[in-house]
Design an enzyme around this catalytic site. Structure first.
Site, PDB file in Angstrom:
ATOM      1  N   GLY A 222     -15.627 133.221  59.378  1.00  9.31           N
ATOM      2  CA  GLY A 222     -14.304 133.389  60.203  1.00  9.31           C
ATOM      3  C   GLY A 222     -14.068 134.247  61.160  1.00  9.31           C
TER       4      GLY A 222
ATOM      5  CE1 TYR B  98     -18.870 124.509  51.371  1.00  8.87           C
ATOM      6  CE2 TYR B  98     -19.247 122.078  51.431  1.00  8.87           C
ATOM      7  CZ  TYR B  98     -18.389 123.062  51.652  1.00  8.87           C
ATOM      8  OH  TYR B  98     -17.177 122.798  52.119  1.00  8.87           O
TER       9      TYR B  98
ATOM     10  N   GLY C 237     -10.612 131.718  58.680  1.00  8.11           N
ATOM     11  CA  GLY C 237     -11.493 130.484  58.915  1.00  8.11           C
ATOM     12  C   GLY C 237     -10.427 129.475  59.636  1.00  8.11           C
ATOM     13  CG  PHE C 238     -11.034 124.841  60.910  1.00  7.99           C
ATOM     14  CD1 PHE C 238     -10.028 124.515  61.928  1.00  7.99           C
ATOM     15  CD2 PHE C 238     -11.657 123.562  60.463  1.00  7.99           C
ATOM     16  CE1 PHE C 238      -9.744 123.233  62.071  1.00  7.99           C
ATOM     17  CE2 PHE C 238     -11.335 122.270  60.614  1.00  7.99           C
ATOM     18  CZ  PHE C 238     -10.365 122.099  61.620  1.00  7.99           C
TER      19      PHE C 238
ATOM     20  CG  ASP D 265     -17.488 139.252  49.537  1.00  3.84           C
ATOM     21  OD1 ASP D 265     -17.174 138.476  49.072  1.00  3.84           O
ATOM     22  OD2 ASP D 265     -18.678 139.303  49.935  1.00  3.84           O
ATOM     23  CB  VAL D 266     -12.549 136.720  47.423  1.00  4.00           C
ATOM     24  CG1 VAL D 266     -11.388 137.013  48.373  1.00  4.00           C
ATOM     25  CG2 VAL D 266     -13.142 135.349  47.670  1.00  4.00           C
TER      26      VAL D 266
ATOM     27  CG  LEU E  10      -8.426 139.714  44.938  1.00  9.75           C
ATOM     28  CD1 LEU E  10      -7.231 138.934  44.576  1.00  9.75           C
ATOM     29  CD2 LEU E  10      -8.637 140.034  46.189  1.00  9.75           C
TER      30      LEU E  10
ATOM     31  CE  LYS F 175      -6.409 134.612  30.626  1.00 14.05           C
ATOM     32  NZ  LYS F 175      -7.067 136.332  30.347  1.00 14.05           N
TER      33      LYS F 175
ATOM     34  CE1 TYR G 123     -11.816 131.717  34.051  1.00 11.72           C
ATOM     35  CE2 TYR G 123      -9.855 132.895  34.106  1.00 11.72           C
ATOM     36  CZ  TYR G 123     -11.089 132.758  33.968  1.00 11.72           C
ATOM     37  OH  TYR G 123     -11.873 134.014  33.879  1.00 11.72           O
TER      38      TYR G 123
END
Ligand code: UDP
Length: 313
Positions: free
Chosen positions: A39, A148, A13-14, A59-60, A64, A108, A162
């Site tokens: 992106g 958003y 992305g930017f 895609d997060v 992972l 973590k 967390y």
């Protein structure tokens, strides 16, 4: 000495791609993760020549893959311009909520430092001006920007959860309007619109009466602020505004860009988008005190570089 290892989500992305370049030039090993929804891999053209760089199309919101040791996780992945997040409201909501939790779990498990990029949009249409981190905001919880605003607010909550529950070394940056090279010309933001309209001689589209204000930060300043917030001691659990307090009305911004591009464009008035904040300007005294950071690129200088970037495209 072992190289520091960073993950940058939204790395194509930017702001993400500008951050990747800066981290590589610091001598770090960088993994950029991006699902390329908004992106663009072209932003990583230089980075991809670097031996310490890896791009993973990912895609997060999903677990992972195991990447080995990780020192820093910068979570920037999210559509971020108003038209982008309104085109992808569910993806936006999920990456900032489910995605943030998935990445916090990685932080973590690896003992990595974590930085969540929140937004000035958490202040909504602010009743306090300029906005300090202590202000709780004035947000429409179910309007067209909520995918958003509210998901970033949820992401902040999850990050702090967390920190408190698991002791994760995480912090939150509230990013104010940012501009500069690698910002998509068609992303619908005000500076990309105005500059490209002015360069093409097309009408400059002012939404509403154009008296609403924004404050614009050049991307290199934003990147140095993010790195500083990640790396400085005693930033665990801190929430910090990053932005440039130079404030403009949209009418004044249009005039400035028209002059700088020597454009003959007329201005055209269009409807104000729903829930468009009337004013926005960061109070950055916390960033100054905690990080010793302040923007160094004045808007005129940053616009000059941005105009040159779009001209060269
Ligand atoms: N805006 C405008 N013309 C455009 C695009 C945006 O007048 O072509 C206005 C928009 O209504 C808002 C401001 O510029 O008041 C900043 O818009 P942008 O989408 O860049 O960022 P955000 O609303 O997220 O601050």
């Amino acid at each position: 000495m072992n190289k520091k290892i960073c993950i940058v989500t939204g790395g194509a992305g930017f702001i993400g791609s500008n951050l990747v370049d800066a981290l590589l030039s610091k001598g770090y090993k960088v993994f950029a993760l991006d699902n390329l929804l908004t992106g663009n891999e072209n932003n990583l053209r230089e980075a991809s020549k670097h031996p310490d760089f890896t791009f993973i199309k990912y895609d997060v919101i999903n677990e992972l893959p195991v990447l080995g040791p990780i020192n820093y996780i910068y979570h920037l992945a999210s559509p971020a311009s108003v038209p982008d997040y309104q085109n992808y409201p569910e993806e936006t909501a999920l990456v900032n909520t489910v995605g943030t939790r998935a990445l916090l779990k990685v932080a973590k498990a690896h003992g990595a430092k974590f930085l969540f990029t929140s937004t000035s949009e958490v202040y909504g249409d602010p009743k306090e001006h300029p906005q300090k981190e202590t202000y709780w905001g004035n947000v429409n919880p179910n309007g067209v920007r909520a995918c958003y605003d509210e998901s970033k607010r949820f992401g902040e909550m999850m990050t702090m959860l967390y920190v408190r529950k698991f002791g994760v070394d995480a912090r939150i940056a509230r990013i104010f309007n940012t501009y500069g090279p690698k910002m998509r010309p068609d992303d619908g933001r005000v500076i990309s619109n105005f500059v490209n309209q002015a360069l093409k001689g097309e009408p400059i589209t002012i939404y509403g009466d154009g008296k609403q204000t924004r404050s614009f930060c050049f991307v290199s300043d934003m990147v140095s602020g993010l790195i500083s917030l990640m790396e400085k001691e005693q930033t665990k659990g801190e929430v910090v505004n990053l932005g440039n307090p130079e404030e403009y009305t949209m009418v004044d911004l249009a005039t400035k860009i028209k002059t700088m591009t020597e454009s003959a464009s007329e201005t055209a008035h269009k409807d104000l988008p729903a829930d468009d904040p009337t004013q926005r300007k960061p109070d950055i005294s916390k960033a100054k005190k905690l990080l010793g950071w302040a923007p160094v690129v004045p808007v005129d200088a940053g616009l000059k570089l941005t105009i040159a970037y779009y001209k060269a495209l």
